[in-house]
Design an enzyme around this catalytic site. Structure first.
Site, PDB file in Angstrom:
ATOM      1  N   LYS A  58     -36.068 -40.788 -20.780  1.00 42.67           N
ATOM      2  CA  LYS A  58     -35.424 -41.168 -19.521  1.00 42.67           C
ATOM      3  C   LYS A  58     -35.079 -39.942 -18.703  1.00 42.67           C
ATOM      4  O   LYS A  58     -34.705 -38.902 -19.259  1.00 42.67           O
ATOM      5  CB  LYS A  58     -34.131 -41.953 -19.798  1.00 42.67           C
ATOM      6  CG  LYS A  58     -34.324 -43.265 -20.523  1.00 42.67           C
ATOM      7  CD  LYS A  58     -32.995 -43.991 -20.666  1.00 42.67           C
ATOM      8  CE  LYS A  58     -33.179 -45.345 -21.331  1.00 42.67           C
ATOM      9  NZ  LYS A  58     -31.893 -46.081 -21.431  1.00 42.67           N
ATOM     10  N   ASN A  92     -21.929 -47.257 -13.580  1.00 42.63           N
ATOM     11  CA  ASN A  92     -22.040 -47.370 -12.127  1.00 42.63           C
ATOM     12  C   ASN A  92     -20.657 -47.193 -11.510  1.00 42.63           C
ATOM     13  O   ASN A  92     -19.703 -47.824 -11.948  1.00 42.63           O
ATOM     14  CB  ASN A  92     -22.598 -48.738 -11.745  1.00 42.63           C
ATOM     15  CG  ASN A  92     -23.952 -48.962 -12.375  1.00 42.63           C
ATOM     16  OD1 ASN A  92     -24.788 -48.066 -12.412  1.00 42.63           O
ATOM     17  ND2 ASN A  92     -24.163 -50.145 -12.921  1.00 42.63           N
ATOM     18  N   HIS A 105     -28.632 -57.087 -21.594  1.00 43.38           N
ATOM     19  CA  HIS A 105     -27.946 -56.127 -20.730  1.00 43.38           C
ATOM     20  C   HIS A 105     -26.571 -56.704 -20.422  1.00 43.38           C
ATOM     21  O   HIS A 105     -26.457 -57.673 -19.673  1.00 43.38           O
ATOM     22  CB  HIS A 105     -28.751 -55.909 -19.450  1.00 43.38           C
ATOM     23  CG  HIS A 105     -28.084 -54.987 -18.485  1.00 43.38           C
ATOM     24  ND1 HIS A 105     -28.575 -54.730 -17.240  1.00 43.38           N
ATOM     25  CD2 HIS A 105     -26.963 -54.239 -18.597  1.00 43.38           C
ATOM     26  CE1 HIS A 105     -27.786 -53.877 -16.613  1.00 43.38           C
ATOM     27  NE2 HIS A 105     -26.793 -53.577 -17.417  1.00 43.38           N
ATOM     28  N   GLU A 136     -22.510 -49.959 -18.357  1.00 46.37           N
ATOM     29  CA  GLU A 136     -23.682 -50.734 -18.769  1.00 46.37           C
ATOM     30  C   GLU A 136     -23.966 -50.482 -20.241  1.00 46.37           C
ATOM     31  O   GLU A 136     -24.019 -49.331 -20.678  1.00 46.37           O
ATOM     32  CB  GLU A 136     -24.924 -50.285 -17.987  1.00 46.37           C
ATOM     33  CG  GLU A 136     -24.960 -50.698 -16.551  1.00 46.37           C
ATOM     34  CD  GLU A 136     -26.332 -50.421 -15.931  1.00 46.37           C
ATOM     35  OE1 GLU A 136     -27.289 -50.064 -16.646  1.00 46.37           O
ATOM     36  OE2 GLU A 136     -26.429 -50.564 -14.702  1.00 46.37           O
ATOM     37  N   LYS A 162     -32.079 -57.656 -10.659  1.00 46.05           N
ATOM     38  CA  LYS A 162     -31.389 -58.782 -11.283  1.00 46.05           C
ATOM     39  C   LYS A 162     -31.586 -60.044 -10.446  1.00 46.05           C
ATOM     40  O   LYS A 162     -31.574 -59.984  -9.215  1.00 46.05           O
ATOM     41  CB  LYS A 162     -29.895 -58.468 -11.396  1.00 46.05           C
ATOM     42  CG  LYS A 162     -29.611 -57.290 -12.321  1.00 46.05           C
ATOM     43  CD  LYS A 162     -28.169 -56.819 -12.245  1.00 46.05           C
ATOM     44  CE  LYS A 162     -27.980 -55.586 -13.114  1.00 46.05           C
ATOM     45  NZ  LYS A 162     -26.721 -54.886 -12.813  1.00 46.05           N
ATOM     46  N   ARG A 215     -19.455 -47.952  -8.541  1.00 45.68           N
ATOM     47  CA  ARG A 215     -19.329 -48.709  -7.296  1.00 45.68           C
ATOM     48  C   ARG A 215     -18.965 -50.158  -7.610  1.00 45.68           C
ATOM     49  O   ARG A 215     -19.050 -50.597  -8.762  1.00 45.68           O
ATOM     50  CB  ARG A 215     -20.678 -48.716  -6.576  1.00 45.68           C
ATOM     51  CG  ARG A 215     -21.768 -49.344  -7.442  1.00 45.68           C
ATOM     52  CD  ARG A 215     -23.071 -49.644  -6.737  1.00 45.68           C
ATOM     53  NE  ARG A 215     -23.923 -50.485  -7.553  1.00 45.68           N
ATOM     54  CZ  ARG A 215     -24.722 -50.067  -8.516  1.00 45.68           C
ATOM     55  NH1 ARG A 215     -24.776 -48.777  -8.805  1.00 45.68           N
ATOM     56  NH2 ARG A 215     -25.442 -50.909  -9.226  1.00 45.68           N
ATOM     57  N   LYS A 257     -33.630 -43.930 -28.920  1.00 43.23           N
ATOM     58  CA  LYS A 257     -34.329 -44.971 -29.675  1.00 43.23           C
ATOM     59  C   LYS A 257     -34.570 -46.120 -28.697  1.00 43.23           C
ATOM     60  O   LYS A 257     -33.667 -46.516 -27.969  1.00 43.23           O
ATOM     61  CB  LYS A 257     -33.431 -45.428 -30.826  1.00 43.23           C
ATOM     62  CG  LYS A 257     -33.963 -46.610 -31.582  1.00 43.23           C
ATOM     63  CD  LYS A 257     -34.479 -46.181 -32.932  1.00 43.23           C
ATOM     64  CE  LYS A 257     -35.206 -47.311 -33.642  1.00 43.23           C
ATOM     65  NZ  LYS A 257     -36.259 -46.775 -34.513  1.00 43.23           N
ATOM     66  N   TYR A 258     -35.797 -46.663 -28.663  1.00 46.25           N
ATOM     67  CA  TYR A 258     -36.091 -47.781 -27.774  1.00 46.25           C
ATOM     68  C   TYR A 258     -35.707 -49.090 -28.458  1.00 46.25           C
ATOM     69  O   TYR A 258     -36.201 -49.399 -29.542  1.00 46.25           O
ATOM     70  CB  TYR A 258     -37.577 -47.791 -27.395  1.00 46.25           C
ATOM     71  CG  TYR A 258     -37.945 -48.949 -26.495  1.00 46.25           C
ATOM     72  CD1 TYR A 258     -37.521 -48.971 -25.174  1.00 46.25           C
ATOM     73  CD2 TYR A 258     -38.698 -50.015 -26.973  1.00 46.25           C
ATOM     74  CE1 TYR A 258     -37.837 -50.032 -24.341  1.00 46.25           C
ATOM     75  CE2 TYR A 258     -39.019 -51.087 -26.149  1.00 46.25           C
ATOM     76  CZ  TYR A 258     -38.579 -51.088 -24.831  1.00 46.25           C
ATOM     77  OH  TYR A 258     -38.891 -52.140 -24.010  1.00 46.25           O
TER      78      TYR A 258
HETATM   79  C1  MV4 Z   1     -33.341 -48.973 -22.515  1.00 38.89           C
HETATM   80  C2  MV4 Z   1     -34.115 -50.034 -23.021  1.00 38.89           C
HETATM   81  C3  MV4 Z   1     -34.365 -50.061 -24.367  1.00 38.89           C
HETATM   82  N1  MV4 Z   1     -33.912 -49.073 -25.163  1.00 38.89           N
HETATM   83  N2  MV4 Z   1     -32.918 -48.004 -23.342  1.00 38.89           N
HETATM   84  C4  MV4 Z   1     -33.719 -50.108 -17.891  1.00 38.89           C
HETATM   85  C5  MV4 Z   1     -32.700 -49.969 -16.824  1.00 38.89           C
HETATM   86  C6  MV4 Z   1     -31.807 -48.878 -17.258  1.00 38.89           C
HETATM   87  N3  MV4 Z   1     -30.479 -49.136 -16.799  1.00 38.89           N
HETATM   88  C7  MV4 Z   1     -31.926 -48.863 -18.727  1.00 38.89           C
HETATM   89  N4  MV4 Z   1     -33.075 -49.636 -19.054  1.00 38.89           N
HETATM   90  C8  MV4 Z   1     -33.445 -49.829 -20.338  1.00 38.89           C
HETATM   91  N5  MV4 Z   1     -33.015 -48.886 -21.217  1.00 38.89           N
HETATM   92  C9  MV4 Z   1     -33.218 -48.051 -24.637  1.00 38.89           C
HETATM   93  N6  MV4 Z   1     -32.785 -47.082 -25.431  1.00 38.89           N
HETATM   94  C10 MV4 Z   1     -34.537 -51.028 -22.125  1.00 38.89           C
HETATM   95  C11 MV4 Z   1     -34.221 -50.914 -20.772  1.00 38.89           C
HETATM   96  C12 MV4 Z   1     -34.694 -51.989 -19.942  1.00 38.89           C
HETATM   97  C13 MV4 Z   1     -33.805 -52.861 -19.322  1.00 38.89           C
HETATM   98  C14 MV4 Z   1     -32.450 -52.723 -19.446  1.00 38.89           C
HETATM   99  C15 MV4 Z   1     -31.584 -53.580 -18.839  1.00 38.89           C
HETATM  100  C16 MV4 Z   1     -32.086 -54.642 -18.112  1.00 38.89           C
HETATM  101  C17 MV4 Z   1     -33.431 -54.824 -17.968  1.00 38.89           C
HETATM  102  C18 MV4 Z   1     -34.315 -53.932 -18.570  1.00 38.89           C
HETATM  103  C19 MV4 Z   1     -35.683 -54.130 -18.431  1.00 38.89           C
HETATM  104  C20 MV4 Z   1     -36.538 -53.248 -19.025  1.00 38.89           C
HETATM  105  C21 MV4 Z   1     -36.049 -52.170 -19.767  1.00 38.89           C
END
Ligand code: MV4
Length: 445
Positions: free
Chosen positions: A158, A289, A208, A275, A237, A291, A201-202
């Site tokens: 990221k 965030n 969310h 978040e 969203k 705001r 880590k993914y």
């Molecule tokens: C992630 C993730 C999975 N693993 N981080 C996308 C928006 C940003 N705020 C963070 N995001 C993500 N971070 C890790 N370690 C998956 C996402 C993500 C996501 C997160 C929230 C809402 C929708 C999303 C859609 C795709 C990926």
């Protein structure tokens, strides 16, 4: 209290802030581009100033024009709303340098949270759980490989200056890491002029979930519970809920206690949202965030509290009107973001609204600047209305939402109302059984 407030925004959020000002007895100044001369936030304003031509960079992002409008009209404070200048630390500094009050956090906190590495470092130090990953920036591919091996694949790279999904690359295995790493850095440099990246880590099936917080200058910090914002498409969203269908009251209280303690130590002020990704019963902080957010109304409905009023009071130096014990959560709220878009392709559909009828009745709220005869301009975000419903249970809220969507009439332009109707009728949605990937799959089927 302030004698006058300038609202540096447009559309439904400008109206939303105007309403809070009016209830506090504070006159407000609307600003608008030439494309928005007929907009509802201008029509209902106590006073308005044209700040430039249609492109946002010349009007709603035009800092000298906005500051001049404030000084000329004698406004004492500026509410930035969301988007535009809301998370620009230099704007907040300039507002203060001109002897005005920025209704929001300190420039230093805005800057800190804009730097995602700094934000994570600060939260980790204060005991907020994170996703396993690099501690700080990763500057070379050898280090990236070390970190990825340590935490295990898949990993995500990221951009530190990114956020909201911009500048993210997933590497499923060691074979794809080198390329993902160099692409992520190059894209970060190109998009943000800053190639600092970090690795996590993914998580492959998270929800969310975000927590609304508010802090005053006296060191009081409270939370207003969580919102589930998992229903997104391409990081936009579409529908948000309070509370999360996945969270128990106990889990909410524990998360709230951790987060408010952390923000108190940080000396944070005004509204903020933490978040988290929530997967397999575990929370992991990802971003903050600084705001007011689009989806704040679902929180307002379950708490029965006007968050914008609190923002304004706090900015004027007042103490929070609520202690944590006075904040309780009643029922369930759902918001649909209705955009001027083709509901199948998501192509924007600016144009003339020929007829408009908003739903009403118990537990129905519509935040919108639309009216019959209004022309939706092509220059800005396509959000045209937020439909928020509140009911004692989630099942009741869904019934109410179905009824309200049925009643909503926006004629002349296409909107996403038909898509929201399909979502509301889906059995998985009704069970609350969804992750961040659910909506992409739903729109594709
Ligand atoms: C992630 C993730 C999975 N693993 N981080 C996308 C928006 C940003 N705020 C963070 N995001 C993500 N971070 C890790 N370690 C998956 C996402 C993500 C996501 C997160 C929230 C809402 C929708 C999303 C859609 C795709 C990926």
């Amino acid at each position: 209290m302030f004698q006058k407030i300038l609202i540096a925004n447009r559309g439904e959020i400008a109206l939303r802030i105007q309403r809070a000002c009016r209830e506090l007895g504070i006159p407000s100044v609307a600003v608008h581009s030439t494309a928005d001369a007929e907009a509802m936030h201008v029509r209902l304003a106590d006073e308005s100033v044209c700040i430039g031509p249609p492109p946002a960079k010349d009007s709603y992002l035009n800092i000298p024009a906005i500051l001049s409008a404030a000084l000329v009209t004698g406004a004492e404070a500026i509410h930035p709303g969301y988007g535009f200048l809301a998370e620009n630390p230099r704007f907040a500094e300039m507002v203060e340098a001109h002897g005005l009050t920025f209704i929001g956090p300190s420039p230093a906190h805005i800057r800190m949270m804009g730097d995602k590495i700094a934000a994570k470092e600060a939260m980790a130090k204060l005991g907020v759980p994170l996703v396993p990953g690099s501690n700080g920036a990763v500057t070379d591919v050898a280090k990236a490989r070390d970190v990825a091996t340590q935490i295990g694949y898949p990993v995500v790279i990221k951009a530190s200056a990114g956020g909201g999904g911009r500048g993210m690359k997933v590497a499923q295995d060691a074979g794809s890491l080198d390329e993902a790493f160099s692409i992520a850095r190059a894209e970060a440099r190109g998009a943000f002029g800053n190639d600092a990246v970090y690795i996590e880590k993914y998580l492959d099936h998270p929800r969310h979930i975000e927590l609304q917080v508010m802090a005053d200058d006296q060191g009081n910090v409270v939370h207003f519970g969580e919102r589930d914002c998992s229903l997104q498409r391409r990081h936009q969203k579409l529908l948000e809920e309070a509370g999360s269908p996945a969270l128990s009251a106990g889990a909410r209280d524990r998360l709230g206690a951790t987060a408010t303690a952390a923000l108190a130590k940080l000396g944070y002020r005004n509204a903020g949202t933490l978040e988290f990704l929530y997967q397999d019963g575990q929370f992991a902080f990802i971003e903050m965030n600084t705001r007011l957010q689009v989806e704040h109304p679902v929180t307002e409905m379950v708490c029965g509290i006007d968050l914008v009023r609190e923002q304004i009071r706090i900015a004027a130096g007042a103490t929070l009107d609520y202690t944590q014990r006075q904040i309780s959560f009643s029922g369930h709220a759902i918001e649909c973001r209705i955009t001027a878009e083709d509901p199948a392709t998501f192509t924007p559909t600016p144009g003339r609204v020929t007829a408009f009828h908003a739903p009403g009745g118990l537990g129905v709220r519509v935040d919108s600047g639309l009216y019959a005869g209004y022309f939706v301009p092509p220059y800005y975000d396509s959000l045209v209305a937020k439909l928020i419903v509140h009911a004692p249970t989630r099942a009741d809220a869904i019934s109410r939402l179905r009824r309200a969507l049925e009643e909503f009439a926006i004629v002349g332009i296409q909107t996403t109302i038909p898509l929201h109707q399909r979502i509301v009728d889906d059995p998985e949605f009704q069970r609350g059984d969804y992750t961040i990937h659910w909506l992409e799959e739903f729109v594709a089927r």
